[in-house]
Design an enzyme around this catalytic site. Structure first.
Site, PDB file in Angstrom:
ATOM      1  N   LYS A 100       0.811  -1.120   0.252  1.00 51.81           N
ATOM      2  CA  LYS A 100       0.117  -0.117   0.109  1.00 51.81           C
ATOM      3  C   LYS A 100       1.028   1.211  -0.041  1.00 51.81           C
ATOM      4  O   LYS A 100       1.716   1.449   1.004  1.00 51.81           O
ATOM      5  CB  LYS A 100      -0.769  -0.025   1.107  1.00 51.81           C
ATOM      6  CG  LYS A 100      -1.780   1.240   1.172  1.00 51.81           C
ATOM      7  CD  LYS A 100      -2.904   1.207   2.468  1.00 51.81           C
ATOM      8  CE  LYS A 100      -3.647   2.671   2.485  1.00 51.81           C
ATOM      9  NZ  LYS A 100      -4.740   2.493   3.504  1.00 51.81           N
ATOM     10  N   LYS A 124      -2.067  -1.369  -3.874  1.00 58.62           N
ATOM     11  CA  LYS A 124      -3.076  -0.370  -3.939  1.00 58.62           C
ATOM     12  C   LYS A 124      -2.157   0.878  -3.946  1.00 58.62           C
ATOM     13  O   LYS A 124      -1.215   0.972  -3.188  1.00 58.62           O
ATOM     14  CB  LYS A 124      -3.876  -0.350  -2.503  1.00 58.62           C
ATOM     15  CG  LYS A 124      -4.736   0.862  -2.359  1.00 58.62           C
ATOM     16  CD  LYS A 124      -5.165   0.944  -0.935  1.00 58.62           C
ATOM     17  CE  LYS A 124      -5.763   1.897  -0.824  1.00 58.62           C
ATOM     18  NZ  LYS A 124      -6.391   2.138   0.459  1.00 58.62           N
TER      19      LYS A 124
HETATM   20  C1  PBG Z   1      -7.507   3.258   5.401  1.00 57.13           C
HETATM   21  C2  PBG Z   1      -7.646   3.336   4.040  1.00 57.13           C
HETATM   22  C3  PBG Z   1      -7.399   4.419   2.934  1.00 57.13           C
HETATM   23  C4  PBG Z   1      -7.939   3.714   1.777  1.00 57.13           C
HETATM   24  C5  PBG Z   1      -8.349   2.351   2.113  1.00 57.13           C
HETATM   25  N1  PBG Z   1      -8.145   2.225   3.548  1.00 57.13           N
HETATM   26  C6  PBG Z   1      -6.908   5.800   3.318  1.00 57.13           C
HETATM   27  C7  PBG Z   1      -5.610   5.951   3.589  1.00 57.13           C
HETATM   28  O1  PBG Z   1      -4.755   5.260   3.701  1.00 57.13           O
HETATM   29  O2  PBG Z   1      -5.267   7.218   3.816  1.00 57.13           O
HETATM   30  C8  PBG Z   1      -7.908   4.452   0.420  1.00 57.13           C
HETATM   31  C9  PBG Z   1      -9.064   3.964  -0.300  1.00 57.13           C
HETATM   32  C10 PBG Z   1      -9.476   4.738  -1.414  1.00 57.13           C
HETATM   33  O3  PBG Z   1      -8.848   5.889  -1.619  1.00 57.13           O
HETATM   34  O4  PBG Z   1     -10.210   4.386  -2.297  1.00 57.13           O
HETATM   35  N2  PBG Z   1      -6.178   3.548   5.783  1.00 57.13           N
END
Ligand code: PBG
Length: 325
Positions: free
Chosen positions: A195, A248
């Site tokens: 991520k 992601k």
């Molecule tokens: C929470 C989380 C996020 C997303 C999924 N889980 C945001 C972040 O890490 O700031 C992003 C999902 C999206 O942008 O559609 N940690």
């Protein structure tokens, strides 16, 4: 000289093209993310994500019905709790919006695969994905304990899959152990393994009301310049017991997706994130792009790069467009 090789023969008719297409795309490949807040009768539009809403545990059922009718087999729930504090205590509340929604959804659609995003940022008043020390640093090891406790709450509400998105070190192992100790050996863990610290999450933070109050997420989410490091993150999550690993965002990281696909034999998921969604929506609203065609093209690209599963806010619409294609 005439050409001897004629690849165009394989493109001659729609039926031939479909017959020889290397990549398939079906509603069962999609996971549909949904936002659930406390309350009743809620359906609040998210301004930066046209077509996306914050639901309450009662209204989310209607949206799930719509998805199931289109052949969607899985949803992923995000929670917006009634109260936030430094420890994200609301994440442990069995009456919170996510456990309440899980119980109602599983009651109505027992066969649907219900996933819960697991992170502290929606629940903490500082908006960070982990707990913060007085010095303002992320406290990795107490964070994973808090996350593991919340995982059990979600699993006991009936979640099939726990999806940790916090990026703390060691959280997959901690969650797996805690689930097992609590008799939840059958609950899956889908880790947000690679991520990135991406600016494409901007619209999501409006949807989940989870923007960090200070600083940013770069001490726990990955640097966009790194790909080898993604393989390391994935390897650790696999060793710690992840059942599905995720990359992601999706489209800007297709190279990472391909490398992860080639490195592991577990199912690989990709998350087409909020910014990827909003860019297409904004261009389509101006008539600059054809939304159905562009969306299906991106989804094929993500599958072609190696994703078995795609988390996408387009899931229900894409299922309808596939039907018409
Ligand atoms: C929470 C989380 C996020 C997303 C999924 N889980 C945001 C972040 O890490 O700031 C992003 C999902 C999206 O942008 O559609 N940690």
């Amino acid at each position: 000289m005439f050409p001897t090789e004629r690849p165009r023969r394989l493109r001659r008719t729609p039926a031939i093209r479909e017959l020889v297409r290397e990549t398939s795309l079906a509603p069962s490949d999609f996971i549909y993310p949904l936002f659930v807040r406390d309350g009743r009768g809620e359906r609040r539009p998210v301004a930066s994500m046209p077509g996306v809403f914050q639901f309450s545990p009662d209204t989310v059922l209607e949206e799930v019905d719509r998805a199931v009718a289109r052949g969607i087999k899985s949803v992923l729930l995000f929670g917006i709790p009634a109260y936030k504090d430094a420890r994200g205590s609301a994440a442990l509340d069995p009456e919170g919006p996510v456990p309440a929604a899980v119980r109602r959804i599983k009651d109505r659609h027992p066969e649907l695969v219900v996933m819960c995003d697991l992170c502290l940022c929606d629940y903490t008043d500082h908006g960070h994905c982990g707990l913060v020390t007085p010095a303002g640093e992320i406290d990795n090891d107490s964070s994973i304990d808090q996350l593991a406790q919340a995982a059990v709450v979600f699993a006991e509400a009936g979640a099939d899959v726990i999806a940790p998105s916090d990026m703390m070190d060691g959280r997959v192992g901690a969650i797996r152990r805690r689930l097992d100790q609590n008799g939840r050996v059958g609950t899956l863990v889908m880790s947000y393994a690679a991520k990135y610290a991406s600016s494409f999450y901007g619209p999501f933070r409006e949807a989940a009301e989870s923007a960090p109050a200070f600083g940013d997420r770069r001490s726990y989410q990955m640097d966009p310049g790194n790909a080898r490091e993604a393989l390391r993150e994935v390897r650790l999550d696999v060793e710690e017991g992840a059942d599905i690993v995720m990359v992601k965002p999706a489209l800007p990281y297709l190279d990472v997706l391909r490398r992860v696909r080639d490195a592991v034999d577990l199912p690989v998921a990709a998350y087409q994130v909020s910014g990827e969604y909003s860019m297409i929506k904004a261009a389509a609203q101006r008539g600059w792009l054809s939304e159905p065609a562009v969306v299906l093209e991106t989804l094929y690209a993500i599958r072609r790069a190696g994703a078995d599963l795609i988390l996408t806010y387009f899931a229900v619409d894409a299922a309808a467009w596939l039907d018409q294609a």
